[in-house]
Design a protein around this motif. Sequence first.
Motif, mmCIF file in Angstrom:
data_model
loop_
_atom_site.group_PDB
_atom_site.id
_atom_site.type_symbol
_atom_site.label_atom_id
_atom_site.label_comp_id
_atom_site.label_asym_id
_atom_site.label_seq_id
_atom_site.Cartn_x
_atom_site.Cartn_y
_atom_site.Cartn_z
ATOM 1 N N ASP A 77 -14.773 10.106 -12.679
ATOM 2 C CA ASP A 77 -15.446 10.256 -11.390
ATOM 3 C C ASP A 77 -16.911 9.786 -11.442
ATOM 4 O O ASP A 77 -17.789 10.360 -10.816
ATOM 5 C CB ASP A 77 -15.367 11.715 -10.918
ATOM 6 C CG ASP A 77 -15.469 11.826 -9.407
ATOM 7 O OD1 ASP A 77 -15.012 10.907 -8.699
ATOM 8 O OD2 ASP A 77 -16.028 12.836 -8.923
ATOM 9 N N ARG A 78 -17.164 8.721 -12.205
ATOM 10 C CA ARG A 78 -18.505 8.137 -12.324
ATOM 11 C C ARG A 78 -18.893 7.492 -10.994
ATOM 12 O O ARG A 78 -18.079 6.843 -10.356
ATOM 13 C CB ARG A 78 -18.485 7.108 -13.444
ATOM 14 C CG ARG A 78 -19.778 6.400 -13.707
ATOM 15 C CD ARG A 78 -19.664 5.536 -14.955
ATOM 16 N NE ARG A 78 -18.548 4.591 -14.897
ATOM 17 C CZ ARG A 78 -18.692 3.276 -14.764
ATOM 18 N NH1 ARG A 78 -19.888 2.745 -14.697
ATOM 19 N NH2 ARG A 78 -17.645 2.485 -14.726
ATOM 20 N N GLU A 79 -20.145 7.663 -10.567
ATOM 21 C CA GLU A 79 -20.612 7.101 -9.303
ATOM 22 C C GLU A 79 -21.962 6.419 -9.509
ATOM 23 O O GLU A 79 -22.840 6.953 -10.181
ATOM 24 C CB GLU A 79 -20.729 8.208 -8.249
ATOM 25 C CG GLU A 79 -21.050 7.701 -6.877
ATOM 26 C CD GLU A 79 -20.987 8.813 -5.841
ATOM 27 O OE1 GLU A 79 -20.183 8.693 -4.915
ATOM 28 O OE2 GLU A 79 -21.744 9.804 -5.975
ATOM 29 N N SER B 45 -17.900 5.202 -1.850
ATOM 30 C CA SER B 45 -17.971 6.618 -1.474
ATOM 31 C C SER B 45 -19.020 6.897 -0.404
ATOM 32 O O SER B 45 -19.004 7.964 0.220
ATOM 33 C CB SER B 45 -18.243 7.478 -2.707
ATOM 34 O OG SER B 45 -19.442 7.075 -3.342
ATOM 35 N N THR C 199 -16.753 4.072 4.406
ATOM 36 C CA THR C 199 -16.346 4.451 3.060
ATOM 37 C C THR C 199 -14.859 4.137 2.879
ATOM 38 O O THR C 199 -14.141 3.926 3.855
ATOM 39 C CB THR C 199 -16.554 5.959 2.798
ATOM 40 O OG1 THR C 199 -15.749 6.704 3.716
ATOM 41 C CG2 THR C 199 -18.020 6.351 2.961
ATOM 42 N N HIS D 220 -11.766 1.743 -8.176
ATOM 43 C CA HIS D 220 -13.042 2.135 -7.600
ATOM 44 C C HIS D 220 -12.903 2.298 -6.092
ATOM 45 O O HIS D 220 -11.933 1.849 -5.493
ATOM 46 C CB HIS D 220 -14.125 1.102 -7.930
ATOM 47 C CG HIS D 220 -13.861 -0.251 -7.352
ATOM 48 N ND1 HIS D 220 -12.918 -1.117 -7.892
ATOM 49 C CD2 HIS D 220 -14.396 -0.895 -6.288
ATOM 50 C CE1 HIS D 220 -12.904 -2.224 -7.175
ATOM 51 N NE2 HIS D 220 -13.785 -2.123 -6.202
ATOM 52 N N HIS E 104 -25.250 4.486 -7.519
ATOM 53 C CA HIS E 104 -25.978 4.288 -6.265
ATOM 54 C C HIS E 104 -26.623 2.906 -6.317
ATOM 55 O O HIS E 104 -27.467 2.646 -7.175
ATOM 56 C CB HIS E 104 -27.037 5.370 -6.100
ATOM 57 C CG HIS E 104 -27.705 5.355 -4.769
ATOM 58 N ND1 HIS E 104 -28.160 6.500 -4.170
ATOM 59 C CD2 HIS E 104 -28.000 4.358 -3.902
ATOM 60 C CE1 HIS E 104 -28.712 6.197 -3.000
ATOM 61 N NE2 HIS E 104 -28.626 4.893 -2.827
ATOM 62 N N ARG F 16 -22.849 3.647 -2.423
ATOM 63 C CA ARG F 16 -22.426 4.279 -3.666
ATOM 64 C C ARG F 16 -20.997 3.846 -3.958
ATOM 65 O O ARG F 16 -20.153 3.832 -3.062
ATOM 66 C CB ARG F 16 -22.484 5.799 -3.567
ATOM 67 C CG ARG F 16 -23.890 6.338 -3.496
ATOM 68 C CD ARG F 16 -23.923 7.860 -3.620
ATOM 69 N NE ARG F 16 -25.239 8.331 -3.273
ATOM 70 C CZ ARG F 16 -25.518 9.092 -2.214
ATOM 71 N NH1 ARG F 16 -24.557 9.518 -1.426
ATOM 72 N NH2 ARG F 16 -26.752 9.456 -1.961
ATOM 73 N N ARG G 58 -17.799 4.742 -6.469
ATOM 74 C CA ARG G 58 -17.229 5.733 -7.388
ATOM 75 C C ARG G 58 -16.111 5.058 -8.179
ATOM 76 O O ARG G 58 -15.313 4.312 -7.633
ATOM 77 C CB ARG G 58 -16.670 6.917 -6.610
ATOM 78 C CG ARG G 58 -16.033 7.977 -7.506
ATOM 79 C CD ARG G 58 -15.449 9.149 -6.738
ATOM 80 N NE ARG G 58 -16.457 9.771 -5.903
ATOM 81 C CZ ARG G 58 -16.286 10.041 -4.605
ATOM 82 N NH1 ARG G 58 -15.158 9.726 -3.992
ATOM 83 N NH2 ARG G 58 -17.241 10.606 -3.910
#
Length: 104
Positions: free
Chosen positions: A66-68, A88, A36, A85, A70, A59, A61
Amino acid sequence: MNVFENIPAELPGEIFEDIVNTSTIRIERIISKGHTTPTDEWYDQDEHEWVVVLKGEARIRFDDNDRELHLKQGDHLNILAHQRHQVSWTIPDQETIWLAVFYR
């Protein structure tokens, strides 16, 4: 070269390998395995980045609210220049192989 070959058995750190690197475009293979971005660090690039997950999961972020997202095998995403970005999460028990295209 095959993007699924020459993967070390141990990955103490992520691997970043240029496949193509010119003045206008850079294509990079990235190999992660549980890696990460440190939580206090953000990628903030001068180039746009189109990325696809060829194998595994991750993932990403974003610093905006704080949009994440997948991403699974086959998922792709375009990240605009200076869109902060970080990675995460990547799946810890198998390699995640990314293809990243950096362009202006």
